[in-house]
Design a protein around this motif. Structure first.
Motif, PDB file in Angstrom:
ATOM      1  N   MET A   1       0.836  -1.201   0.000  1.00 36.69           N
ATOM      2  CA  MET A   1       0.000   0.000   0.000  1.00 36.69           C
ATOM      3  C   MET A   1       0.861   1.238   0.000  1.00 36.69           C
ATOM      4  O   MET A   1       0.512   2.268  -0.515  1.00 36.69           O
ATOM      5  CB  MET A   1      -0.894  -0.012   1.228  1.00 36.69           C
ATOM      6  CG  MET A   1      -1.720   1.246   1.379  1.00 36.69           C
ATOM      7  SD  MET A   1      -3.461   0.924   1.543  1.00 36.69           S
ATOM      8  CE  MET A   1      -3.954   0.128   0.097  1.00 36.69           C
ATOM      9  N   ASP A   3       3.445   1.883  -1.609  1.00 41.44           N
ATOM     10  CA  ASP A   3       4.109   2.235  -2.856  1.00 41.44           C
ATOM     11  C   ASP A   3       3.623   3.566  -3.399  1.00 41.44           C
ATOM     12  O   ASP A   3       4.422   4.392  -3.827  1.00 41.44           O
ATOM     13  CB  ASP A   3       3.886   1.205  -3.965  1.00 41.44           C
ATOM     14  CG  ASP A   3       3.256  -0.048  -3.482  1.00 41.44           C
ATOM     15  OD1 ASP A   3       3.741  -1.109  -3.810  1.00 41.44           O
ATOM     16  OD2 ASP A   3       2.251   0.079  -2.739  1.00 41.44           O
ATOM     17  N   GLY A   4       2.316   3.690  -3.424  1.00 39.66           N
ATOM     18  CA  GLY A   4       1.771   4.866  -4.074  1.00 39.66           C
ATOM     19  C   GLY A   4       1.782   6.071  -3.166  1.00 39.66           C
ATOM     20  O   GLY A   4       2.055   7.192  -3.588  1.00 39.66           O
ATOM     21  N   TRP A 225      -6.159   5.592  10.075  1.00 48.54           N
ATOM     22  CA  TRP A 225      -6.283   4.349   9.313  1.00 48.54           C
ATOM     23  C   TRP A 225      -7.199   4.565   8.105  1.00 48.54           C
ATOM     24  O   TRP A 225      -6.904   4.134   6.992  1.00 48.54           O
ATOM     25  CB  TRP A 225      -6.840   3.256  10.230  1.00 48.54           C
ATOM     26  CG  TRP A 225      -7.157   1.994   9.524  1.00 48.54           C
ATOM     27  CD1 TRP A 225      -6.257   1.129   8.976  1.00 48.54           C
ATOM     28  CD2 TRP A 225      -8.459   1.463   9.276  1.00 48.54           C
ATOM     29  NE1 TRP A 225      -6.919   0.081   8.398  1.00 48.54           N
ATOM     30  CE2 TRP A 225      -8.264   0.254   8.565  1.00 48.54           C
ATOM     31  CE3 TRP A 225      -9.749   1.880   9.581  1.00 48.54           C
ATOM     32  CZ2 TRP A 225      -9.337  -0.530   8.149  1.00 48.54           C
ATOM     33  CZ3 TRP A 225     -10.807   1.100   9.182  1.00 48.54           C
ATOM     34  CH2 TRP A 225     -10.607  -0.089   8.468  1.00 48.54           C
ATOM     35  N   SER A 229      -6.087   4.427   4.073  1.00 48.18           N
ATOM     36  CA  SER A 229      -6.590   3.326   3.255  1.00 48.18           C
ATOM     37  C   SER A 229      -6.972   3.857   1.877  1.00 48.18           C
ATOM     38  O   SER A 229      -6.986   5.068   1.641  1.00 48.18           O
ATOM     39  CB  SER A 229      -7.819   2.701   3.916  1.00 48.18           C
ATOM     40  OG  SER A 229      -8.929   3.552   3.744  1.00 48.18           O
ATOM     41  N   ARG A 230      -7.277   2.960   0.982  1.00 48.97           N
ATOM     42  CA  ARG A 230      -7.697   3.395  -0.345  1.00 48.97           C
ATOM     43  C   ARG A 230      -9.004   4.197  -0.240  1.00 48.97           C
ATOM     44  O   ARG A 230      -9.207   5.159  -0.967  1.00 48.97           O
ATOM     45  CB  ARG A 230      -7.878   2.195  -1.261  1.00 48.97           C
ATOM     46  CG  ARG A 230      -8.161   2.612  -2.686  1.00 48.97           C
ATOM     47  CD  ARG A 230      -8.198   1.426  -3.629  1.00 48.97           C
ATOM     48  NE  ARG A 230      -6.904   0.781  -3.763  1.00 48.97           N
ATOM     49  CZ  ARG A 230      -6.669  -0.495  -3.495  1.00 48.97           C
ATOM     50  NH1 ARG A 230      -7.655  -1.266  -3.080  1.00 48.97           N
ATOM     51  NH2 ARG A 230      -5.474  -1.000  -3.646  1.00 48.97           N
ATOM     52  N   ALA A 231      -9.844   3.812   0.712  1.00 47.14           N
ATOM     53  CA  ALA A 231     -11.095   4.542   0.901  1.00 47.14           C
ATOM     54  C   ALA A 231     -10.809   6.001   1.238  1.00 47.14           C
ATOM     55  O   ALA A 231     -11.512   6.910   0.781  1.00 47.14           O
ATOM     56  CB  ALA A 231     -11.913   3.898   2.015  1.00 47.14           C
ATOM     57  N   ARG A 233      -8.394   7.711   0.194  1.00 46.36           N
ATOM     58  CA  ARG A 233      -8.058   8.425  -1.035  1.00 46.36           C
ATOM     59  C   ARG A 233      -9.288   8.674  -1.891  1.00 46.36           C
ATOM     60  O   ARG A 233      -9.375   9.690  -2.578  1.00 46.36           O
ATOM     61  CB  ARG A 233      -6.991   7.660  -1.793  1.00 46.36           C
ATOM     62  CG  ARG A 233      -5.621   8.241  -1.491  1.00 46.36           C
ATOM     63  CD  ARG A 233      -4.531   7.345  -1.942  1.00 46.36           C
ATOM     64  NE  ARG A 233      -4.174   6.402  -0.890  1.00 46.36           N
ATOM     65  CZ  ARG A 233      -3.799   5.153  -1.129  1.00 46.36           C
ATOM     66  NH1 ARG A 233      -3.749   4.706  -2.341  1.00 46.36           N
ATOM     67  NH2 ARG A 233      -3.486   4.376  -0.124  1.00 46.36           N
ATOM     68  N   VAL A 234     -10.226   7.749  -1.802  1.00 49.41           N
ATOM     69  CA  VAL A 234     -11.483   8.007  -2.526  1.00 49.41           C
ATOM     70  C   VAL A 234     -12.149   9.255  -1.946  1.00 49.41           C
ATOM     71  O   VAL A 234     -12.688  10.085  -2.670  1.00 49.41           O
ATOM     72  CB  VAL A 234     -12.436   6.797  -2.452  1.00 49.41           C
ATOM     73  CG1 VAL A 234     -13.754   7.121  -3.131  1.00 49.41           C
ATOM     74  CG2 VAL A 234     -11.800   5.578  -3.098  1.00 49.41           C
ATOM     75  N   VAL A 236     -10.739  11.882  -0.566  1.00 49.71           N
ATOM     76  CA  VAL A 236     -10.061  13.063  -1.110  1.00 49.71           C
ATOM     77  C   VAL A 236     -10.444  13.245  -2.578  1.00 49.71           C
ATOM     78  O   VAL A 236     -10.653  14.363  -3.055  1.00 49.71           O
ATOM     79  CB  VAL A 236      -8.533  12.923  -0.957  1.00 49.71           C
ATOM     80  CG1 VAL A 236      -7.823  14.098  -1.614  1.00 49.71           C
ATOM     81  CG2 VAL A 236      -8.166  12.847   0.511  1.00 49.71           C
ATOM     82  N   ALA A 237     -10.560  12.136  -3.278  1.00 49.94           N
ATOM     83  CA  ALA A 237     -10.933  12.210  -4.690  1.00 49.94           C
ATOM     84  C   ALA A 237     -12.335  12.798  -4.853  1.00 49.94           C
ATOM     85  O   ALA A 237     -12.588  13.569  -5.779  1.00 49.94           O
ATOM     86  CB  ALA A 237     -10.876  10.824  -5.318  1.00 49.94           C
ATOM     87  N   TYR A 255     -19.676   6.581  -0.107  1.00 47.96           N
ATOM     88  CA  TYR A 255     -18.509   7.055   0.634  1.00 47.96           C
ATOM     89  C   TYR A 255     -18.873   8.235   1.512  1.00 47.96           C
ATOM     90  O   TYR A 255     -18.422   8.363   2.643  1.00 47.96           O
ATOM     91  CB  TYR A 255     -17.378   7.421  -0.337  1.00 47.96           C
ATOM     92  CG  TYR A 255     -16.687   6.198  -0.866  1.00 47.96           C
ATOM     93  CD1 TYR A 255     -15.562   5.697  -0.228  1.00 47.96           C
ATOM     94  CD2 TYR A 255     -17.190   5.514  -1.962  1.00 47.96           C
ATOM     95  CE1 TYR A 255     -14.939   4.557  -0.688  1.00 47.96           C
ATOM     96  CE2 TYR A 255     -16.577   4.370  -2.426  1.00 47.96           C
ATOM     97  CZ  TYR A 255     -15.444   3.889  -1.785  1.00 47.96           C
ATOM     98  OH  TYR A 255     -14.842   2.763  -2.232  1.00 47.96           O
ATOM     99  N   PHE A 258     -20.769   6.967   4.433  1.00 46.41           N
ATOM    100  CA  PHE A 258     -19.845   6.327   5.366  1.00 46.41           C
ATOM    101  C   PHE A 258     -19.156   7.366   6.241  1.00 46.41           C
ATOM    102  O   PHE A 258     -19.157   7.277   7.471  1.00 46.41           O
ATOM    103  CB  PHE A 258     -18.812   5.510   4.573  1.00 46.41           C
ATOM    104  CG  PHE A 258     -17.611   5.099   5.365  1.00 46.41           C
ATOM    105  CD1 PHE A 258     -17.703   4.096   6.323  1.00 46.41           C
ATOM    106  CD2 PHE A 258     -16.381   5.706   5.165  1.00 46.41           C
ATOM    107  CE1 PHE A 258     -16.595   3.710   7.053  1.00 46.41           C
ATOM    108  CE2 PHE A 258     -15.268   5.332   5.894  1.00 46.41           C
ATOM    109  CZ  PHE A 258     -15.371   4.336   6.849  1.00 46.41           C
ATOM    110  N   ALA A 375       0.892  14.103  -0.782  1.00 44.68           N
ATOM    111  CA  ALA A 375      -0.205  14.614  -1.604  1.00 44.68           C
ATOM    112  C   ALA A 375      -1.353  15.129  -0.760  1.00 44.68           C
ATOM    113  O   ALA A 375      -1.837  16.243  -0.957  1.00 44.68           O
ATOM    114  CB  ALA A 375      -0.695  13.505  -2.521  1.00 44.68           C
TER     115      ALA A 375
END
Lengths: 385, 278, 516
Positions: A1, A3-4, A225, A229-231, A233-234, A236-237, A255, A258, A375
Motif C-alpha cells: 500500500m 508504494d503509491g 487508518w 486506506s484506499r477509501a 483516497r477516494v 479526497v478524490a 462514501y 460512510f 499529496a
C-alpha cells in the motif's frame, strides 16, 4: 500500500506518541504530585476543563474527515454531539435516584413537569452499557437515515450545508421543548455519580480525563487508518472531482454516507465524554451556533490534518474559556473575526502556519533539499474548495 | 466483422440516413447502439432522433461543428444526461436508459473528459490505483483492501505506457496539461472498459504528443471499442477508420475520412469552418 | 395594542368633553321624547335609597329615561354613598357612558360600546342599540349592534323570542354568543327541563353548529392570510439571497444581519424624526426610512463583497463560513450599541386593521407586507428583464466565462448585484419592523427558512423563489395551529429533504451542459 502513497514522515508517528505521553502521563502527574501552591501544579479544575477540550477534539476529528478530507460541509455536527451527550446524560439522570431535589426516582424536571411515569425511551438508559453504546449508535443511526436521503438525491455543497443547518435548528427546537421529556431549556444536569463513582470526586474526574485521552488517541488512529486506506483516497478524490470518482467506478454517495456516519459516531463519543465531565448538557450546546463553532475549530487548527483538528478544538475552546471570563462581550466579535480571518488569510490554519515555518527553516539550511509534501497534505496548501 | 461493416458502409451513398443503415445491418454486433435518441435542453434539441452504432473493437471518430451534439452523445451513453426518447443499448441487450453513471461504468464503459479531469490532490500513482479495475469498489472493500503484486505491476506498466514513470509520486495537480491528459487516458485504460469514450484527447498537446496519443488509441482499439470526439483533422486522419459527422443532433454522414471529406454537405457545414472551429 | 391605545385616547378626550360640562344631545336620541324633568330628578333622589326595591325602580327609570349628563351627578353621589349603593350605581353609569359612546366619531369606540352594552345583560338598552343602528354607517359597527341586541334578547322571558334570537346568532356567526347558547343547551338537557326549554335548546344547538362551522371557515381564511403574510416576508428576504446565489453561487449567511441593518436604519430614522420634527410629521419617518434602510443595507453589502466575498470567489463553503463570521460581528455590534430590545412605532395608516368577514380581521401591517412583496417581485422582474444591468446579471448567471469574453465586467456585475440583493434585505428589515421588535436576533428568526426557500426554489428563476416561499410559509402556518411551530419546522425540514429527492436542484433547475 505504501508504494503509491507519498511517504509519511516518521516524525508524525513520533509526535503522536510524544503528545500522547504528555496528555496521558505528564498532565495527570502534574495534577497529583506537586503541592497545590506549586507553580507546576495543575488544578483539578484545569484538568477537567482540558478533558472537555479533548472531548471536543474527538468531534473535530470526525468533522475534519467529512469537511477537511471529503469537502462536505456539515453544519449539523452539534446534533450528533447532542445525541451522544443526551444518551449519557439520561443514564446519569437516572442514577441520581433518590438524591434528587424532590427525592423521587424520577428526574427532577419530570416531577416539575408533572410527568407521572418514566417515558419508555428513558428506560433502557438505566443500564450503563446501553448508555455508552447508545451514545455512539444513536447518532450513527440518525446520520445514516439523514445522510441516506441527503446523499442519495445528491444534495451537496451549499445545499448540504443549509440542510444540515436546518437540522441543527430543528434539533435545537425539539430538544428545547418540554413535551419531548428531555429536560427542555434546562437540559439534563445535577448528575451525582457514574457507575457508583461520585462525579464530585477529583479522582473520578481524573479517570474520566484519562478515558478521554485514550478515546481521543484511539479515534485519531482510527481516522488515520481511514485516511491512509484506499477509501481515504477516494474521500479526497470526492472532494477533488466527484464526477471523475463516478467514472472511476465508485459510488460517491456511499462514501459520503460512510464518512458522515463515522463523523456522527465520533461526535456522539465526544458528547458521551462531555456529559459526565461538564455535568450538564442543554440544548444550547447543540444548536446552529455551536455547530458552526465546531467547524471553526477545524478551520483554525487546519483542515485535512487530523492533528490540526484536535489542535484547533483545544486552542479555540481554551481561548473561549479565557476570554469569556474576562471580556464576555468581546467573544462574539473574536469568534466572528476568527471565521473571517481564518477563511480569508489562513486557510491552512495553525498546522499550515507551523508547516510553513518549518519549511522556511529547512530551506534556510544549506542542504534544505526539496520539501517532501505528501499529496494529501499538499491538498490543503492549495486551499481549494 | 468490422470489415464487413465497412464494406456495407462504403456501398451506401453517404447522404442516406443512418436509420436506414440500422435497419439493414443487424445491431447484434454492435457494442453500443443508439436508436432514435432525442435529448432536449429546454427546447433546444442537442440530439435529434439520433441513430448511431459502434462495433466491438472499432475505433470511431465523431466530428462535427460546435453544438452538433458530440459531447451530449457521450453524455447520453455514460448516463450523465438522460434521453427524452429513444433507446441506448449496450452490448447485446443491456438497456442503459435509467441506469446510474456508476452502474454504467461497472458495465464496462470508461470516459475521458474534454477538460483533463484527474485528482489533483492525489499522486499520479494514487490516481491510477483508484482507477484500477477491481471486483468491488464499495466502501468496505476499499477500506480493507490491499494492492496485490499483480495490480502493482499493472500500474507500473501503465505508467510506462503513458510516459509518467518518473512522476509516480508527484501530485497530479502539478502535472502539465498534456501530462494530465495522458494520466486521464491511463486511468481510463486501467478501468479496462470494453467501450472507451474519449472527448478531445489531444486538445492542447504538442504535435509529438498528439502522434503518440494516436498510436496509443490505435493500439487500444485492438482490444476495445473506442469513440473519439476530435476537432483536429490531422489527428482524425491519423487514427480514423470510420468517421461519423454530427450536425444539429443528427448523423449526416458516416464513412472513411476521404469519403466524408468529399461529401458536399459536410464540406458546407463543417470542413469549410474547420479552421474557425478550433 | 395600537387599537387599545387609540381607544384610550378616544375615551380620554370623551371624558374631558364630559367634564367640561357640555350638554349632550345624541342624534339618535331625537326620537325619544324627553321625559318630564321631575321624574328623573325624583329617581336620582331615590337611587341612593336604602330600600332596595325603591332603588332598583329608580335605576330602571334612569336607564329608560336618563342620559350621559347624569353621570357627573351620579359620580358625586357615589363618592359619599355606602358600598352597596356604589355597586348599584356603577352599572348604571357604565350603561349611560356606553350609550354616549354609541355616538362617538370613532367607529372602534362605537363598536366596543355596542359590545359592552350587549354583554350588560340589560334588555332595556335594546332600544338604544336599535336606534343607533339606523344611523350607523359602518357595516361592522352595525353588525356588532345587531349581535348585541340579539344577545340581550336571549335574556327575555318569552321562549319564542329566545329561540328566534338563538337562530339569529347562528345566522350572524357570533362567537360571542356561544357561551350563552351553550348554557341554553345545557338547560334543555336536564331531566326537569320544560318543553319550551327543550325547543330553545334545540335552536341554540343548531345555532352553535352554524357558528362553529363558520368559525372553522374564518379560521381557515385567517390561517391562509397568515401563511401568505409569512410567505411574503420570506419572499422579500429570499429574493436577494436567491439572486446572489444564482449569480455567484454564494450563500450569504449574513443576509439576516443585513436585514437587521435595515431594521435598525428604520429605527434610527424614527428616533431622528421624534427628535427633530414636529410630532404631526412623525408618520413620515416610515417612507423616509425606506431608502435609508435600502442604502444602509446595500452599502454594508457592498463593503462585505469588496472586503470578504470577492476573495473567496469559487469557494462557496468558505464564503458561507466567512459571512457567518460577519453576521456574528454585526449581531454583537447591534447588541452592544442598541441594547437588546427596541421597537418601531407603526405609522398611523398601518395601525389597526380591517374586518372583511365575520371573525376575519386582517391587520394593515400584514396587508402592507403582502403588497410590498408583490411590488418587490415586480420591481425585480423589471430590473432583471427590462434593464441593462438585468441583462448583464442574467448573462453572467448563465455563463460567466462567455460573458467575460463578451466584455461584460463580471466583477462589477457581481459587486452591484450583491449590493442590490443586500438592499433587498434592507427593505425586508424595514418591513419587518411593522410586525415585530427590532432586536439583534431579528435576522436569525427567519434566515434558516429563507435558506430553505432558496434551496427548494432553485436558482435562476424568480418563479422558483416565489413558489418556494409560498409553499414553506404556507406550510408553516398550516401546521402551526395543530402541531405547534416546532413540529411545523420539523415537518418542513422533512418535506424539503423529500422534495430534494425528487428535484435535487430545486423547483426550476437550469438544464443543459452548464447545469453542474
Amino acid at each position: 500500500m505504501s508504494d503509491g502513497t507519498a511517504d509519511k514522515n516518521r516524525s508524525g508517528g513520533m509526535a503522536f506518541w510524544a503528545v500522547g505521553a504528555i496528555l496521558l502521563v505528564v498532565m495527570p502527574l502534574l495534577n497529583i504530585l506537586p503541592p497545590e501552591d506549586s507553580w507546576f501544579h495543575l488544578s483539578d479544575f484545569s484538568l477537567n476543563r482540558f478533558g472537555k477540550f479533548l472531548a471536543f477534539g474527538i468531534l473535530a476529528l470526525g468533522l475534519d474527515l467529512i469537511w477537511g478530507y471529503t469537502g462536505i460541509l456539515s453544519l449539523g455536527q452539534g446534533v450528533f454531539f447532542g445525541l451522544g451527550a443526551y444518551c449519557m446524560g439520561m443514564h446519569l439522570m437516572l442514577t441520581i435516584g433518590k438524591e434528587s431535589v424532590y427525592g423521587t426516582e424520577m428526574p427532577d424536571f419530570m416531577v416539575w413537569n408533572q410527568v407521572k411515569e418514566l417515558p419508555l425511551f428513558w428506560k433502557p438508559f438505566y443500564s450503563f452499557p446501553v448508555a455508552v453504546i447508545g451514545s455512539i449508535l444513536v447518532p450513527m443511526a440518525f446520520a445514516l437515515v439523514f445522510g441516506f436521503f441527503a446523499f442519495r438525491s445528491r444534495i451537496k455543497g451549499v445545499y448540504f450545508a443549509i440542510i444540515t443547518q436546518a437540522l441543527a435548528l430543528v434539533a435545537w427546537l425539539v430538544f428545547n421543548r418540554n413535551d419531548t421529556n428531555l429536560g427542555g431549556t434546562n437540559g439534563l444536569t445535577d448528575f451525582k455519580q457514574v457507575i457508583g463513582y461520585r462525579l464530585s470526586e477529583p479522582s473520578t474526574q481524573l479517570v474520566l480525563y484519562i478515558i478521554t485521552v485514550l478515546c481521543l488517541g484511539a479515534s485519531y488512529l482510527f481516522c488515520q487508518w481511514i485516511i491512509r486506506s484506499r477509501a481515504g483516497r477516494v474521500l479526497v478524490a470526492v472532494r477533488d472531482s466527484e464526477k471523475r470518482v463516478v467514472f472511476s467506478g465508485y459510488t460517491p454517495a456511499n462514501y459520503k454516507l460512510f464518512v458522515f456516519v463515522v463523523a456522527a459516531a465520533l461526535a456522539g463519543l465526544a458528547g458521551m465524554l462531555y456529559a459526565p465531565q461538564v455535568g450538564i448538557i442543554t440544548p444550547a450546546q447543540i444548536g446552529v451556533l455551536p455547530s458552526l463553532e465546531m467547524v471553526i475549530w477545524v478551520a483554525v487548527g487546519g483542515r485535512a490534518s487530523l492533528a490540526g483538528a484536535v489542535l484547533g478544538a483545544v486552542s479555540v475552546n481554551y481561548g473561549r474559556s479565557v476570554l469569556t471570563n474576562y471580556f464576555p462581550e468581546l467573544w462574539p466579535f473574536i469568534l466572528g473575526g476568527l471565521f473571517v480571518l481564518v477563511v480569508l488569510l489562513f486557510p491552512d490554519g495553525l498546522i499550515g502556519m507551523m508547516r510553513k515555518a518549518k519549511s522556511l527553516l529547512s530551506r534556510s539550511k544549506p542542504d534544505g533539499g526539496k520539501p517532501v509534501v505528501p499529496a494529501e497534505k499538499a491538498a490543503v496548501l492549495e486551499g481549494k474548495r | 466483422m468490422g470489415g464487413n461493416r465497412l464494406c456495407l458502409l462504403r456501398k451506401l451513398p453517404c447522404w442516406r440516413g443512418s436509420a436506414e443503415m440500422a435497419e439493414q445491418s443487424s445491431f447484434q454486433n454492435s457494442i453500443i447502439y443508439l436508436d432514435g435518441v432525442t435529448v432536449d435542453y429546454d427546447g433546444f434539441k442537442a440530439l435529434n432522433n439520433l441513430t448511431f452504432m459502434v462495433d466491438y473493437k472499432e475505433l470511431r471518430v465523431v466530428i462535427g461543428p460546435n453544438g452538433a451534439g458530440k459531447t451530449t452523445l457521450l453524455d447520453v451513453i455514460c448516463g450523465k444526461t438522460k434521453a427524452a426518447s429513444g433507446r441506448v443499448v449496450f452490448g447485446r441487450d443491456v438497456d442503459l436508459k435509467g441506469k446510474h453513471e456508476d452502474e454504467i461504468v461497472a458495465l464496462g464503459i470508461g470516459r475521458k473528459f474534454q477538460a483533463p479531469s484527474v485528482y489533483g490532490f492525489l499522486s499520479v500513482w494514487e490516481n491510477l490505483d483508484l482507477s484500477l479495475k477491481r471486483s468491488s469498489k464499495g466502501v468496505f472493500a476499499t477500506l480493507f483492501g490491499k494492492s496485490t503484486a499483480d495490480e502493482r505491476v499493472r500500474i507500473e506498466k501503465n505508467l510506462e505506457t503513458i510516459g509518467l514513470k518518473d512522476y509516480a509520486h508527484t501530485r497530479a495537480g502539478s502535472l502539465s496539461h498534456g501530462q494530465k491528459q495522458w494520466l486521464e487516458i491511463g486511468m481510463v485504460i486501467l478501468q479496462d472498459p470494453s467501450l472507451l469514450l474519449v472527448d478531445e484527447p489531444v486538445a492542447g498537446m504538442t504535435d509529438e504528443e498528439t502522434e503518440q496519443t494516436g498510436q496509443l488509441l490505435q493500439s487500444l482499439a485492438e482490444k476495445q471499442a473506442i469513440i473519439v470526439i476530435e476537432h483536429d483533422m490531422e489527428f482524425v486522419r491519423q487514427i480514423a477508420r470510420v468517421v461519423t459527422v454530427l450536425h444539429e443532433g443528427t448523423v449526416i454522414c458516416e464513412g472513411s475520412v476521404e469519403k466524408v471529406q468529399a461529401d458536399d454537405r459536410v464540406r458546407e457545414i463543417y470542413l469549410g469552418r474547420q479552421k474557425v472551429a478550433h | 395594542m395600537m387599537i387599545s391605545l387609540g381607544r384610550t385616547v378616544a375615551a380620554l378626550s370623551l371624558a374631558l368633553f364630559l367634564f367640561s360640562g357640555h350638554s349632550w344631545s345624541i342624534a339618535a336620541e331625537g326620537a325619544i321624547t324627553a321625559p318630564p324633568i321631575s321624574s328623573i330628578e325624583q329617581a336620582l333622589g331615590q337611587v341612593a335609597s336604602e330600600d332596595e326595591s325603591v332603588r332598583s325602580a329608580a335605576i330602571r327609570l334612569l336607564i329608560e329615561q336618563g342620559d350621559v349628563s347624569l353621570v357627573p351627578r351620579l359620580e358625586e353621589m357615589r363618592a359619599n354613598a355606602s358600598r352597596s349603593i356604589r355597586q348599584a350605581i356603577k352599572p348604571l353609569m357604565d350603561l349611560l357612558k356606553n350609550r354616549a359612546k354609541l355616538a362617538s366619531p370613532d367607529s372602534d369606540v362605537r363598536r366596543s360600546a355596542a359590545t359592552d352594552l350587549g354583554s350588560s345583560g340589560n334588555p332595556s338598552v335594546i332600544p338604544w342599540l336599535d336606534a343607533a343602528r339606523v344611523n350607523e354607517s359602518n357595516k361592522w359597527v352595525r353588525y356588532t349592534m345587531e349581535e348585541s341586541v340579539t344577545l340581550l334578547k336571549l335574556a327575555s322571558d318569552d321562549p319564542s323570542i329566545i329561540a328566534a334570537a338563538a337562530e339569529k346568532l347562528g345566522e350572524l356567526g357570533s362567537q360571542n354568543g356561544v357561551p350563552v347558547l351553550k348554557q341554553l343547551v345545557a338547560a334543555g338537557a336536564v331531566a326537569e327541563a320544560t318543553e319550551q326549554q327543550k325547543t330553545v335548546a334545540m335552536a341554540a344547538a343548531a345555532a352553535i353548529v352554524r357558528i362553529e362551522s363558520w368559525g372553522a371557515w374564518s379560521n381557515a381564511i385567517e390561517t391562509l392570510f397568515r401563511g401568505i403574510s409569512l410567505s411574503s416576508i420570506l419572499l422579500i428576504m429570499s429574493l436577494g439571497l436567491a439572486i446572489v446565489f444564482g449569480l455567484m453561487g454564494v450563500i450569504n449567511m449574513a443576509h439576516g444581519e443585513l436585514m437587521m441593518v435595515g431594521a435598525y436604519a428604520t429605527f434610527v430614522t424614527q428616533q431622528f424624526f421624534t427628535a427633530w420634527f414636529p410630532s404631526d410629521m412623525f408618520d413620515w419617518y416610515f417612507p423616509v426610512a425606506l431608502p435609508v434602510a435600502f442604502l444602509a443595507a446595500a452599502g454594508s453589502g457592498f463593503l462585505l463583497e469588496a472586503t470578504v466575498i470577492r476573495f473567496l470567489y469559487g469557494r462557496p463553503l468558505e464564503t458561507m463560513l466567512a459571512t457567518w463570521g460577519v453576521s456574528l460581528v454585526l449581531m454583537q455590534a447591534a447588541r452592544v450599541y442598541f441594547g437588546d430590545l427596541t421597537a418601531v412605532v407603526a405609522p398611523g395608516p398601518l395601525r389597526g386593521g380591517m374586518q372583511v368577514l365575520v371573525g376575519v380581521y386582517l391587520p394593515y401591517n400584514r396587508i402592507f407586507i403582502i403588497a410590498l412583496s408583490i411590488i418587490c417581485v415586480l420591481g425585480i422582474y423589471f430590473a432583471l428583464f427590462k434593464s441593462n444591468l438585468g441583462l448583464r446579471v442574467r448573462a453572467v448567471t448563465q455563463n460567466r466565462n462567455m460573458s467575460a469574453c463578451l466584455g461584460i465586467p463580471t466583477r462589477k456585475v457581481d459587486s452591484y448585484t450583491f449590493a442590490f440583493g443586500s438592499g433587498l434585505a434592507g427593505i425586508a428589515g424595514w418591513a419587518l419592523t411593522m410586525v415585530g421588535n427590532v432586536d439583534p436576533g431579528l435576522g436569525q428568526n427567519y434566515i434558516v427558512d429563507a435558506f430553505m426557500v432558496v434551496v427548494t426554489g432553485g436558482v435562476g428563476k424568480l418563479a422558483g423563489t416565489i413558489v418556494a416561499s409560498l409553499g414553506i410559509g404556507g406550510l408553516n402556518k398550516l401546521i402551526e395551529p395543530s402541531f405547534g411551530a416546532v413540529y411545523g419546522k420539523v415537518f418542513i425540514l422533512v418535506m424539503v429533504i423529500l422534495f430534494l429527492q425528487w428535484r435535487p436542484s430545486g423547483l426550476f433547475a437550469m438544464k443543459g451542459r452548464n447545469a453542474d
